[in-house]
Design a protein around this motif. Structure first.
Motif, PDB file in Angstrom:
ATOM      1  N   PHE A 228       7.367  14.503   9.236  1.00  0.00           N
ATOM      2  CA  PHE A 228       6.732  14.360   7.926  1.00  0.00           C
ATOM      3  C   PHE A 228       7.708  14.722   6.816  1.00  0.00           C
ATOM      4  CE2 PHE A 228       4.397  16.043   4.301  1.00  0.00           C
ATOM      5  CZ  PHE A 228       3.437  15.055   4.087  1.00  0.00           C
TER       6      PHE A 228
ATOM      7  N   LEU B 282       9.460  12.441   3.937  1.00  0.00           N
ATOM      8  CA  LEU B 282       9.303  12.813   2.529  1.00  0.00           C
ATOM      9  C   LEU B 282      10.662  12.913   1.846  1.00  0.00           C
ATOM     10  CD1 LEU B 282       7.201  13.678   0.364  1.00  0.00           C
ATOM     11  CD2 LEU B 282       7.651  16.036   1.047  1.00  0.00           C
TER      12      LEU B 282
ATOM     13  N   LEU C   3       5.124  22.987  -0.754  1.00  0.00           N
ATOM     14  CA  LEU C   3       4.537  22.249   0.367  1.00  0.00           C
ATOM     15  C   LEU C   3       4.931  22.873   1.700  1.00  0.00           C
ATOM     16  CD1 LEU C   3       2.814  19.791   1.116  1.00  0.00           C
ATOM     17  CD2 LEU C   3       4.908  18.426   1.179  1.00  0.00           C
TER      18      LEU C   3
ATOM     19  N   ALA D 110       6.828   9.507   4.813  1.00  0.00           N
ATOM     20  CA  ALA D 110       6.440  10.691   5.587  1.00  0.00           C
ATOM     21  C   ALA D 110       5.379  10.343   6.628  1.00  0.00           C
ATOM     22  CB  ALA D 110       5.923  11.775   4.642  1.00  0.00           C
ATOM     23  N   ILE D 111       4.387   9.565   6.217  1.00  0.00           N
ATOM     24  CA  ILE D 111       3.325   9.154   7.144  1.00  0.00           C
ATOM     25  C   ILE D 111       3.896   8.272   8.247  1.00  0.00           C
ATOM     26  CG2 ILE D 111       1.198   7.804   7.363  1.00  0.00           C
ATOM     27  CD1 ILE D 111       0.485   8.731   4.531  1.00  0.00           C
TER      28      ILE D 111
ATOM     29  N   LEU E 112       5.559   9.806   0.342  1.00  0.00           N
ATOM     30  CA  LEU E 112       4.410   9.919   1.233  1.00  0.00           C
ATOM     31  C   LEU E 112       4.327   8.786   2.256  1.00  0.00           C
ATOM     32  CD1 LEU E 112       2.071  11.789   1.851  1.00  0.00           C
ATOM     33  CD2 LEU E 112       0.647  10.462   0.273  1.00  0.00           C
TER      34      LEU E 112
ATOM     35  N   ILE F 262       5.825  11.630  -4.582  1.00  0.00           N
ATOM     36  CA  ILE F 262       4.740  11.346  -3.636  1.00  0.00           C
ATOM     37  C   ILE F 262       4.627   9.851  -3.381  1.00  0.00           C
ATOM     38  CG2 ILE F 262       2.236  11.436  -3.312  1.00  0.00           C
ATOM     39  CD1 ILE F 262       2.259  14.102  -4.819  1.00  0.00           C
ATOM     40  N   ASP F 263       4.734   9.062  -4.457  1.00  0.00           N
ATOM     41  CA  ASP F 263       4.617   7.604  -4.329  1.00  0.00           C
ATOM     42  C   ASP F 263       5.680   7.031  -3.402  1.00  0.00           C
ATOM     43  OD1 ASP F 263       3.549   4.990  -5.084  1.00  0.00           O
ATOM     44  OD2 ASP F 263       5.398   4.738  -6.239  1.00  0.00           O
TER      45      ASP F 263
END
Length: 338
Positions: free
Chosen positions: A74, A78, A112, A254-255, A251, A247-248
């Motif tokens: 993850f 990221l 995080l 990361a997923i 993420l 995040i955009d």
């Protein structure tokens, strides 16, 4: 030195100029070797524990490895997304945005990482129940996993820090740091497990300390440099707009990086039903399998930085040429390794 006034030094590499295949290969090689050493963390734990403690201890380390890899994957994903943002600003020569995005991403990684470490420690019993950890392995697996997850903060910080260096074309420094931290891990594994007889706890503590050492090295690099990616600790902050960009971009990566690990958890559950010997055997085989896939991962990280820098510089044709070059290299290497 105020932000935006930092000048470009030789420690970074501009991938928007020069021979494309040569740049990509030379950039990918340190990443590949560095990833090999990064994967040695858990492999060395397994080797030392398996040889010096026993089958159930090896099974415990293997059982916790897939869970740990889920979180490591993850944060790796990221950091790849963060690297896209860094490289884009670096390629565009926008030093102010690069400065702000670096400080925001590192601050976000710290927050995080702390949250994930806390959640992981609390939910260790649940995570082990998901993989169906056998009773004879459970106690050692829980000990190893809790200590390992306590150090996930350092994994989070290191991956973003290494992502910064790769984004500006420096793939050698993360390689050196991983080599040094891997040596530390091996020495501490032998000390804690063999000399002090600490078992799986010793292996986990050795890994956490070695990860901390890599964080210290990458932070030192970012702080002492006079390059565009210089880190000033007092300026660490979370900018809402930049966090949304992080995040955009980060993420989805990361997923994606976590999906394989998630599926492996359920595979591991069925393997665990056959007992500690089967767990130890498949754990050893996975270590070998993981190394085979590192070439593709290294090429992928290279093309991410290459494309992002050229996209930021507005050189889209060169970016597409880089993609084609990486695909050819990757296909050839997959055939050879297969």
């Amino acid at each position: 030195m105020r932000r935006g006034e930092i000048v470009l030094r030789k420690t970074s590499t501009d991938l928007t100029e020069g021979n494309i295949p040569r740049l990509i290969i030379m950039f990918a090689l340190p990443i590949l070797v560095g990833q090999i050493f990064q994967n040695l963390y858990n492999s060395v734990d397994a080797i030392v524990v398996g040889k010096c403690v026993g089958t159930t201890a090896l099974a415990a380390v293997s059982s916790g490895a897939d869970i740990a890899q889920l979180l490591v994957g993850f944060f790796t994903g990221l950091s790849t997304g963060c690297g896209v943002l860094f490289a884009r600003y670096f390629g565009a020569k926008d030093n102010v945005k690069l400065h702000d995005s670096i400080h925001t991403a590192l601050a976000f990684a710290i927050v995080l990482g702390l949250a994930m470490a806390l959640i992981g420690i609390i939910f260790t019993p649940f995570l082990l129940s998901v993989v169906g950890c056998p009773d004879d392995v459970y106690a050692e697996a829980a000990t190893y996993l809790r200590i390992y997850l306590a150090g996930i903060l350092f994994t989070s910080i290191y991956n973003v820090g290494a992502g910064i260096l790769r984004a500006v074309g420096d793939s050698k420094s993360p390689f050196y740091y991983l080599v040094l931290s891997s040596v530390v891990n091996i020495i501490l594994d032998l000390t804690f497990v063999v000399a002090f007889k600490m078992g799986v706890a010793g292996a986990a503590v050795a890994t956490v300390i070695s990860q901390l050492s890599s964080v210290c090295l990458v932070f030192r690099k970012l702080i002492v440099t006079d390059d565009v990616y210089k880190l000033t600790l007092s300026q660490l902050k979370i900018d809402k707009q930049l966090v949304l960009q992080v995040i955009d971009l980060g993420l989805p990566a990361a997923i994606q990086s976590s999906l394989i690990s998630i599926s492996n958890l359920f595979v591991q559950r069925y393997i665990n039903s056959f007992g500690s010997s089967a767990m130890a055997g498949i754990g050893a085989a996975k270590k070998i399998d993981k190394f085979v896939g590192l070439i593709s991962q290294s090429i992928g990280l290279s093309v991410t930085t290459f494309v992002s820098q050229n996209h930021g510089a507005g050189k889209l044709d060169r970016a597409f040429k880089g993609i084609k070059c990486c695909l050819i290299i990757n296909v050839v290497m997959i055939i050879v390794m297969g």
